[in-house]
Design a protein around this motif. Structure first.
Motif, PDB file in Angstrom:
ATOM      1  N   HIS B 179       0.813  -1.222   0.000  1.00  0.00           N
ATOM      2  CA  HIS B 179       0.000   0.000   0.000  1.00  0.00           C
ATOM      3  C   HIS B 179       0.842   1.266   0.000  1.00  0.00           C
ATOM      4  CE1 HIS B 179      -3.156  -2.813   0.858  1.00  0.00           C
ATOM      5  NE2 HIS B 179      -2.584  -3.168   1.995  1.00  0.00           N
ATOM      6  N   LEU B 180       2.161   1.108  -0.067  1.00  0.00           N
ATOM      7  CA  LEU B 180       3.080   2.248   0.057  1.00  0.00           C
ATOM      8  C   LEU B 180       3.882   2.435  -1.227  1.00  0.00           C
ATOM      9  CD1 LEU B 180       4.651   1.306   3.521  1.00  0.00           C
ATOM     10  CD2 LEU B 180       2.868   3.006   3.150  1.00  0.00           C
ATOM     11  N   ASP B 181       4.384   3.649  -1.423  1.00  0.00           N
ATOM     12  CA  ASP B 181       5.378   3.880  -2.479  1.00  0.00           C
ATOM     13  C   ASP B 181       6.752   3.764  -1.819  1.00  0.00           C
ATOM     14  OD1 ASP B 181       3.235   4.685  -4.202  1.00  0.00           O
ATOM     15  OD2 ASP B 181       3.249   6.609  -3.154  1.00  0.00           O
ATOM     16  N   PHE B 182       7.082   2.583  -1.357  1.00  0.00           N
ATOM     17  CA  PHE B 182       8.341   2.386  -0.619  1.00  0.00           C
ATOM     18  C   PHE B 182       9.179   1.402  -1.412  1.00  0.00           C
ATOM     19  CE2 PHE B 182      10.935   0.071   2.514  1.00  0.00           C
ATOM     20  CZ  PHE B 182      11.512   1.110   3.218  1.00  0.00           C
ATOM     21  N   ASP B 183      10.413   1.781  -1.707  1.00  0.00           N
ATOM     22  CA  ASP B 183      11.315   0.941  -2.477  1.00  0.00           C
ATOM     23  C   ASP B 183      12.238   0.206  -1.494  1.00  0.00           C
ATOM     24  OD1 ASP B 183      13.371  -0.126  -3.982  1.00  0.00           O
ATOM     25  OD2 ASP B 183      13.430   1.557  -5.383  1.00  0.00           O
TER      26      ASP B 183
END
Lengths: 224, 224
Positions: B179-183
């Protein structure tokens, strides 16, 4: 205990010096007609993401400036450079292993790089920390706290000074609410317990929820 | 600047005093045969949630004890009381507007309430803060950092001292990743940039992902 007593006296001296420098900053802001907001939060609550959305939406409506505070790196300033607003990054790392907050003198050193006369509203982004930033005034008009719903309901009770000192709380990352065990009503009740009736805006920097309300709040600052 | 210089000397004095008290704590831990872990993170990264899962799983396998640090409240200790392990809450608020970290003397005051001889592994939960806790040794054997993927990829670069001082990083809230824009790869690369090859466990206190690996790491401490 002697050690604690010595420490307290010295730190009170630091706060006195800070207040004098904050007053000097205040005088410069007044002379330039610049309204100053300091933003505070835990690390990763979304201060910079909110700033990105804000700078994008307020283009042509309000002359914004930004002072970025971080222990190290210019990553946040780099993220915001594309908006072409007056922008300076202050690093706190020359201090005691990296200061955990901005103080009035650090802000003063950053102001030298900003054309205050061309800035209606200056937003100062503090180091991510829920304790010490609340202790150090830097000459601001108002304090905006960003809180992420991923941090849990009880933090206002555990870090009351920070929540009590806020004039507005941006409750961020609302888009994640359905994926969390977070009781929003309980959080707002805890917030009211330490800072009764404080203004709050429910938002998501990611989806844009609440951005209208926040930008409208911001525009009203110009006329103050 | 004179003010900064004075401050630095005094704070170095504080750190010297802290190191002496940390050594005294260390002597007590050694005498009792207690292995000591200090947990550090931002506010709301999930330290207490990880402890809840840990105490539940390790029942009967390892004699755990907990020292909880917070600026105010006994909320965390209250959450853990149902596990019936030796537990003490230390509040840091008598200090300078609420200290933003535990120091060796605060830990020492908490130890009076703990039966160290009956504890194999003591977990000390620090105040949520990514800066100052890294400066203060309290006599621990090892440092475990909890990091939530909601906090963004770049924090190791912005708060390098904390990430560099960690012996193990628990990368928490993996259940939110989708659910995140986390790389995640970028985060791990940033972590390696400041603390090359540091041990890390990908986990979710909520779903239990990674809990086996973490509990197995913990059990191995007993025999050290």
């Amino acid at each position: 205990m002697h050690r604690a007593a010595v420490k307290k006296v010295v730190l009170e001296g630091v706060l006195d010096a800070n207040d004098a420098l904050a007053q000097a900053n205040r005088t410069r802001f007044d002379a330039a007609g610049t309204y100053v907001i300091i933003m505070m939060s835990s690390p990763g609550a979304g201060k910079t993401a909110i700033l990105e959305r804000t700078l994008d939406r307020m283009r042509g409506k309000l002359r914004l400036g930004v002072l970025e505070g971080d222990v190290q790196t210019t990553l946040d300033a780099d993220r915001l450079a594309r908006f072409h607003v007056p922008l300076v990054q202050v690093n706190t790392d020359p201090g005691f292993g990296g200061e955990c907050h901005l103080d009035a003198n650090m802000v003063r050193s950053g102001l030298a790089e900003l054309p205050l006369d061309d800035i209606d509203v200056l937003i100062i982004e503090n180091v991510g920390n829920l304790v010490c930033p609340a202790e150090f005034r830097v000459g601001e008009d108002t304090r905006v706290m960003v809180y992420s719903v991923t941090e849990g309901e009880e933090k206002p009770l555990k870090y009351p000074l920070m929540f009590r000192s806020a004039d507005l709380v941006l409750v961020n990352k609302l888009d994640l609410l359905e994926h969390l065990d977070f009781d929003l009503e309980q959080f707002l009740a805890n917030l009211d317990a330490v800072n009764p009736g404080v203004e709050r805006i429910l938002m998501s920097a990611r989806t844009g929820q609440g951005a209208d309300e926040w930008c409208s709040w911001l525009e009203q600052r110009k006329t103050r």
